[in-house]
Scaffold this motif. Sequence first.
Motif, PDB file in Angstrom:
ATOM      1  N   ARG A 164      31.996  40.978  32.774  1.00  0.00           N
ATOM      2  CA  ARG A 164      33.342  40.449  32.557  1.00  0.00           C
ATOM      3  C   ARG A 164      34.099  40.206  33.859  1.00  0.00           C
ATOM      4  O   ARG A 164      35.215  39.693  33.850  1.00  0.00           O
ATOM      5  N   ILE A 165      33.505  40.584  34.989  1.00  0.00           N
ATOM      6  CA  ILE A 165      34.203  40.483  36.271  1.00  0.00           C
ATOM      7  C   ILE A 165      33.807  39.212  37.010  1.00  0.00           C
ATOM      8  O   ILE A 165      32.614  38.910  37.161  1.00  0.00           O
ATOM      9  N   ASN A 166      34.799  38.486  37.481  1.00  0.00           N
ATOM     10  CA  ASN A 166      34.575  37.258  38.264  1.00  0.00           C
ATOM     11  C   ASN A 166      33.829  37.604  39.552  1.00  0.00           C
ATOM     12  O   ASN A 166      34.238  38.482  40.303  1.00  0.00           O
TER      13      ASN A 166
ATOM     14  N   LEU B 142      35.811  37.835  42.893  1.00  0.00           N
ATOM     15  CA  LEU B 142      36.835  38.858  43.124  1.00  0.00           C
ATOM     16  C   LEU B 142      36.365  39.855  44.171  1.00  0.00           C
ATOM     17  O   LEU B 142      35.224  40.311  44.148  1.00  0.00           O
TER      18      LEU B 142
ATOM     19  N   ASP C 172      40.522  43.878  44.892  1.00  0.00           N
ATOM     20  CA  ASP C 172      41.220  43.203  43.790  1.00  0.00           C
ATOM     21  C   ASP C 172      40.764  43.749  42.442  1.00  0.00           C
ATOM     22  O   ASP C 172      41.555  43.820  41.487  1.00  0.00           O
TER      23      ASP C 172
ATOM     24  N   SER D  40      43.203  45.493  39.681  1.00  0.00           N
ATOM     25  CA  SER D  40      43.289  44.991  38.303  1.00  0.00           C
ATOM     26  C   SER D  40      43.284  46.122  37.282  1.00  0.00           C
ATOM     27  O   SER D  40      43.812  45.972  36.175  1.00  0.00           O
TER      28      SER D  40
ATOM     29  N   CYS E 296      43.479  44.422  33.266  1.00  0.00           N
ATOM     30  CA  CYS E 296      42.818  43.122  33.161  1.00  0.00           C
ATOM     31  C   CYS E 296      41.660  43.063  34.157  1.00  0.00           C
ATOM     32  O   CYS E 296      41.415  44.014  34.887  1.00  0.00           O
ATOM     33  N   PHE E 297      40.943  41.927  34.163  1.00  0.00           N
ATOM     34  CA  PHE E 297      39.835  41.742  35.102  1.00  0.00           C
ATOM     35  C   PHE E 297      40.054  40.458  35.899  1.00  0.00           C
ATOM     36  O   PHE E 297      39.195  39.589  35.948  1.00  0.00           O
ATOM     37  N   CYS E 298      41.219  40.337  36.511  1.00  0.00           N
ATOM     38  CA  CYS E 298      41.536  39.124  37.261  1.00  0.00           C
ATOM     39  C   CYS E 298      42.330  39.485  38.518  1.00  0.00           C
ATOM     40  O   CYS E 298      42.755  40.628  38.680  1.00  0.00           O
ATOM     41  N   LYS E 299      42.509  38.535  39.393  1.00  0.00           N
ATOM     42  CA  LYS E 299      43.267  38.755  40.620  1.00  0.00           C
ATOM     43  C   LYS E 299      44.754  38.868  40.290  1.00  0.00           C
ATOM     44  O   LYS E 299      45.305  38.068  39.529  1.00  0.00           O
TER      45      LYS E 299
ATOM     46  N   ASP F  79      48.397  38.516  41.652  1.00  0.00           N
ATOM     47  CA  ASP F  79      49.083  37.862  42.773  1.00  0.00           C
ATOM     48  C   ASP F  79      50.409  38.524  43.143  1.00  0.00           C
ATOM     49  O   ASP F  79      50.813  38.515  44.303  1.00  0.00           O
TER      50      ASP F  79
ATOM     51  N   GLU G 108      33.100  40.287  48.134  1.00  0.00           N
ATOM     52  CA  GLU G 108      33.195  39.718  46.793  1.00  0.00           C
ATOM     53  C   GLU G 108      32.162  40.373  45.882  1.00  0.00           C
ATOM     54  O   GLU G 108      31.064  40.719  46.309  1.00  0.00           O
TER      55      GLU G 108
END
Length: 207
Positions: free
Chosen positions: A40-42, A45, A49, A53, A58-61, A63, A89
């Motif tokens: 589920r992780i980009n 990322l 980051d 999260s 969540c599993f996003c950056k 900002d 990354e």
Amino acid sequence: RNIYPIVNKDSHFRIFNEEIIDIWQVRKYISTVNNEIKSRINRNLKVKDILLSGLYGCFCKIDNSKKEDLTKVNQLIEKMFLNDIADKEFGYLSDGERQISIIARAIINNPKVLILDEPSVNLDLKSRIFLIEKIKNLSQLGICILCITHDISIITKDYSRIIFLKDREIIRDGKPSELMNSKNINKLFDINIKLIENSNSWDVYRE
């Protein structure tokens, strides 16, 4: 598949010594890590980051993070000795580094209990050794760790208790020094091996 407890006349079920359980409160105290999370992780990322999260569910950056949240992330990076990978990354990490990244994310909110579900699955030898060292770091942070595994190689003398489960029944329960021997392991797995004790763990040899 869910298996629910059977209620008998004299039985009881407690979490943190409470019989009436608020599931939302429990989620604040218990974190779970399984291998599905990694999918589920980009891949783009960075590790720092990913840790951040966890504070936002969540599993996003993130900002527009708070200054105090960035401080928590940096403190965790120091405690877990993740400085070498903090700016890497996710897609460029080894399997062991990925696993410890999601484990670190799981403790960012200071849970009382961390559940690790088969943490060493699909890890090569180098990644497994890396994971074992990081789990030791976690235990020194005062977090209660429940590790579910079929992998004898990740069990060390740092564990305070081991429970052997077979066919949904507890067959042995005790300290590693009491349970980790050839007789018990052979009975647990229905195999014929020799377990050799070393400085902090056990090695398996085929008879």
